[in-house]
Design an enzyme around this catalytic site. Sequence first.
Site, PDB file in Angstrom:
ATOM      1  N   LYS A   1       7.943  29.776  25.853  1.00 53.97           N
ATOM      2  CA  LYS A   1       8.403  29.840  24.461  1.00 53.97           C
ATOM      3  C   LYS A   1       9.535  28.836  24.237  1.00 53.97           C
ATOM      4  O   LYS A   1       9.588  28.150  23.228  1.00 53.97           O
ATOM      5  CB  LYS A   1       8.919  31.249  24.143  1.00 53.97           C
ATOM      6  CG  LYS A   1       7.825  32.270  23.949  1.00 53.97           C
ATOM      7  CD  LYS A   1       8.442  33.587  23.485  1.00 53.97           C
ATOM      8  CE  LYS A   1       7.421  34.701  23.506  1.00 53.97           C
ATOM      9  NZ  LYS A   1       8.015  36.016  23.387  1.00 53.97           N
TER      10      LYS A   1
ATOM     11  N   GLU B   1       0.748  40.476  33.174  1.00 55.79           N
ATOM     12  CA  GLU B   1       2.103  40.321  32.642  1.00 55.79           C
ATOM     13  C   GLU B   1       3.049  41.318  33.315  1.00 55.79           C
ATOM     14  O   GLU B   1       4.242  41.075  33.450  1.00 55.79           O
ATOM     15  CB  GLU B   1       2.114  40.507  31.113  1.00 55.79           C
ATOM     16  CG  GLU B   1       3.264  39.808  30.440  1.00 55.79           C
ATOM     17  CD  GLU B   1       3.134  39.728  28.921  1.00 55.79           C
ATOM     18  OE1 GLU B   1       3.018  38.619  28.390  1.00 55.79           O
ATOM     19  OE2 GLU B   1       3.143  40.789  28.270  1.00 55.79           O
TER      20      GLU B   1
ATOM     21  N   HIS C   1     -25.906  37.197  35.377  1.00 57.79           N
ATOM     22  CA  HIS C   1     -26.595  35.938  35.104  1.00 57.79           C
ATOM     23  C   HIS C   1     -25.590  34.818  34.864  1.00 57.79           C
ATOM     24  O   HIS C   1     -25.914  33.814  34.245  1.00 57.79           O
ATOM     25  CB  HIS C   1     -27.536  36.122  33.916  1.00 57.79           C
ATOM     26  CG  HIS C   1     -28.532  37.212  34.181  1.00 57.79           C
ATOM     27  ND1 HIS C   1     -29.728  36.997  34.825  1.00 57.79           N
ATOM     28  CD2 HIS C   1     -28.460  38.547  33.960  1.00 57.79           C
ATOM     29  CE1 HIS C   1     -30.373  38.147  34.960  1.00 57.79           C
ATOM     30  NE2 HIS C   1     -29.616  39.107  34.448  1.00 57.79           N
TER      31      HIS C   1
END
Length: 444
Positions: free
Chosen positions: A357, A223, A252
């Site tokens: 937003k 950000e 793994h």
Amino acid sequence: MMSSAIKPPAPAERFTQILSVGIGGSALGPQFVAEALAPDNPPLKIRFIDNTDPAGIDHQIAQLGPELATTLVIVISKSGGTPETRNGLLEVQKAFREAGLEFAKQGVAITQENSLLDNTARIEGWLARFPMFDWVGGRTSEMSAVGLLPAALQGIDIKEMLAGAALMDEANRTTVVKNNPAALLALCWYWATDGIGSKDMVVLPYKDSLLLFSRYLQQLVMESLGKEFDLDGNRVNQGISVYGNKGSTDQHAYIQQLREGVNNFFVTFIEVLRDRPPGHDWELEPGVTCGDYLFGMLHGTRSALYANDRESISVTVQEVTPRSVGALVALYERAVGIYASLVNINAYHQPGVEAGKKAAGEVLALQKRVLAVLNEASCKEPVEPLTLEEVADRCHASEDIEMIFKIIAHMAANDRAIIAEGSCGSPRSIKVFLGECNVDELYA
Ligand SMILES: O=P(O)(O)OC[C@H]1O[C@](O)(CO)[C@@H](O)[C@@H]1O
């Protein structure tokens, strides 16, 4: 907090749990620190609502069960107006009402003075309000009330966290670059990514308790550094992608690709020298402890990557303590700031988040129009089920037909709209209406 007036409760005191409601920088630091440092049996156990997922919220509240009555709810939002956090609060307040509890007696707000949240908490007379300062960014707020209040209540030594951060800040003030840890780290990022984010940062702490460090760093780094324009207004599309989990677990999972696949990353190994508290170690085979295996896995992976031209940085801490965690937070906060200066971008704004937003707001506004159209048709006698095209026409939003379909499919899945004909698998086939005609309700 700094005067130590805030302490975790003694057993059988009023509160037994903390429910933290917040998102992004108002959640990730506290989550990381709780996982890294909370004692095995903390005086207050913390859980988080960090999304507007109703099922996730229900799950947290259900798990609290009757302990809701002894739960301190800490609502954290710098702006005080983030929708996900507001929704979490409204959902929690509903649960309190349904349980016959008075939320105000158990609610605490951490937010900027005079924000919507601050005013709500003041007017409703919540238990306490803690200020956030304008100059503290959400993603750099772990060492403010945002991180320190929940930490103190879990019995974590916050003075030691601050001491670690202060020591790191001190070290980072030197102008001798080779002695400045944050500058060195930022330069390593610059080197590894050609100063343009050409490679991803894989964060691999070899310690379970540091599991959430990569998630925390993901916001802090991405950000802050992920920006379209530089400070001179040039389009630069900067950033460094961050992901990771922990070693040796990830050996793994995806280390195979790191060693042999596309070379588009650099690893940061976080090495913790102390395996266990003193006096608890034992040899599970002659001369070798469980921690020796972890150590071997870290250095084995590091060498194997190096042998195949894959770059890595190693950060070593003595042990995971409030002091070292405070230092790590400060190290990365400063490194991000220095890297931003190196590539000439502003690390402390997030214009890109606003676009999402705004678009979310537009979707909700369109949903209200869809509901109004469906409501009108559903109030007719007989009811008039509508095709997608008809809904889109009547909403004057033909160009948004795909979104209208998404809205209707979501409403149908939640029993708020009824598919009269066809199926959502074949959008053009559906005819839809509302189960009820809400003549009095104003959707538009
Ligand atoms: O603390 P607030 O204001 O609720 O914001 C939460 C998060 O939302 C953002 O503004 C955007 O994602 C972050 O920077 C911030 O940490």
